[in-house]
Scaffold this motif. Sequence first.
Motif, PDB file in Angstrom:
ATOM      1  N   UNK A 107       0.697  -0.892   0.066  1.00 32.43           N
ATOM      2  CA  UNK A 107      -0.311   0.019  -0.232  1.00 32.43           C
ATOM      3  C   UNK A 107       0.729   1.431  -0.122  1.00 32.43           C
ATOM      4  N   UNK A 108       1.488   1.291   0.551  1.00 35.35           N
ATOM      5  CA  UNK A 108       3.070   2.603   1.071  1.00 35.35           C
ATOM      6  C   UNK A 108       3.015   3.024  -0.296  1.00 35.35           C
ATOM      7  N   UNK A 109       4.043   1.976  -0.906  1.00 36.21           N
ATOM      8  CA  UNK A 109       4.706   1.711  -2.658  1.00 36.21           C
ATOM      9  C   UNK A 109       3.447   2.072  -3.275  1.00 36.21           C
ATOM     10  N   UNK A 110       1.791   1.697  -3.268  1.00 36.89           N
ATOM     11  CA  UNK A 110       1.534   2.261  -4.446  1.00 36.89           C
ATOM     12  C   UNK A 110       0.550   4.236  -4.376  1.00 36.89           C
ATOM     13  N   UNK A 111       0.470   4.099  -2.752  1.00 37.78           N
ATOM     14  CA  UNK A 111       0.644   5.440  -2.366  1.00 37.78           C
ATOM     15  C   UNK A 111       1.630   6.434  -3.149  1.00 37.78           C
ATOM     16  N   UNK A 112       2.839   5.715  -2.558  1.00 42.77           N
ATOM     17  CA  UNK A 112       3.492   6.557  -3.656  1.00 42.77           C
ATOM     18  C   UNK A 112       4.123   6.926  -5.002  1.00 42.77           C
ATOM     19  N   UNK A 113       3.529   6.175  -5.767  1.00 43.06           N
ATOM     20  CA  UNK A 113       4.022   5.856  -6.819  1.00 43.06           C
ATOM     21  C   UNK A 113       2.182   6.630  -7.318  1.00 43.06           C
TER      22      UNK A 113
END
Length: 428
Positions: free
Chosen positions: A296-302
């Motif tokens: 989720x953190x990578x999804x949000x950052x991207x």
Amino acid sequence: MATNADPGFNTLAIHAGAQPDPTTGARATPIYQTTSFVFDDAEHAASLFGLQAFGNIYTRIMNPTQAVLEEKVATLEGGTAALASASGHGAQLLVFHTLLQPGDEFVALRQLYGGSINQFNHSFRKFDWQVVWADADKIESVEKAISPKTKAIFIESIANPGGIVIDIEAISKIARRAGVPLVVDNTLATPYLCRPIEHGADIVVHSLTKFMGGQGNSMGGIIVDAGTFNWSRDGRYPTLSEPCESYQGLILHETFGDIAFAIACRVLAMRDLGPCLAPLNAFLLLNGIDTLSLRMQRHCDNALAVAEWLSGHKKVAWVSYAGLSGDRHHKLAKKYCPLGAGAVLTFGLKGGYEAGVKVVGGVELFSHLANIGDTRSLIIHPASTTHRQLSERQQVAAGAGPDVVRLSVGIEDIKDIIADLDQALRKA
Ligand SMILES: *Cc1c(COP(=O)(O)O)cnc(C)c1O
């Protein structure tokens, strides 16, 4: 887990509900691929069927692989109990079947997943359950939509088609005043970004098919009971507060207290309607949830990087993503989703319908399909697909006008995601 009385979210996502298998010592949760379970003796069988004892009878009602998933998601959401189901829509059906009688109403925000709009407008009406629509941008419309027949309010935390964050606390206050439970679909946020129960939700539902499983390989849904609602106050929820014919007159709320709603969904709605989760899918969804925080953190950052890049593109008219500091939902996003505003966003093309069709036709890394919440980046042009049957006016009202493209940003390298959008936009 025993060494720390208050484990963090990352630890719980991996360990909550998941002990080593008591018989074999297996560390990963086994797939209990069986339909039925042997009783100890006749007395044991009778007590299971009478709800005097908890235990496995038949996989439609309960299964040990499903049970690990249920305990894990209940813990992550801060609820008292949960019930897994075959899909998100299956979960919604079980929730409303438990809450409503024929002729009853519920209020829902218009800003919802298109499939939920269909379910409520068409199939639910066949049960004589009437949806009354309200608007997220006019909170007073929720209050106005309430009548003596209203039995629930239904919202999404981060709402479709993308980029919208709902003021859960404001709506929960309206629900309290009306004496009805607030049901929150937390699919787009996941409990990593938002825990609706902390903001006044009484019931949380999920499509586990999306970010929770996260790999685009299994359908699933879940209902989480917050344990907060008083079902017996005024007799408006007879399924929970009145003697149950099929269990020798047992009163579910009296007997099961703060897990009564989850129990009712299981022993009545699931027993009789039947959309149960396959044990193999429960296993695959559990594997997904192990890495929920990282994904989720990578999804949000991207997603934020894509939204910022699109905002500066000359062919793009507008971007709707609550993570952008200038977005009209940014304040709500900071309050309800402080770690990120999710991975689903929409943008408008200056070139309208034709440009939208060219962009989805021109992508190479993105997959053109009707889903969200995969590790892979996904794209769709709603006006030519999911919202095709609507008039242009209806499309615009649903946030799916001819110029709109929706993205579910994946967890690939951000430079590759942007390079793909760049080349596709150049062709448009
Ligand atoms: C996909 C989705 C659903 C329906 O879930 P299924 O698992 O496809 O039945 C419900 N709500 C939201 C927000 C969704 O994205």
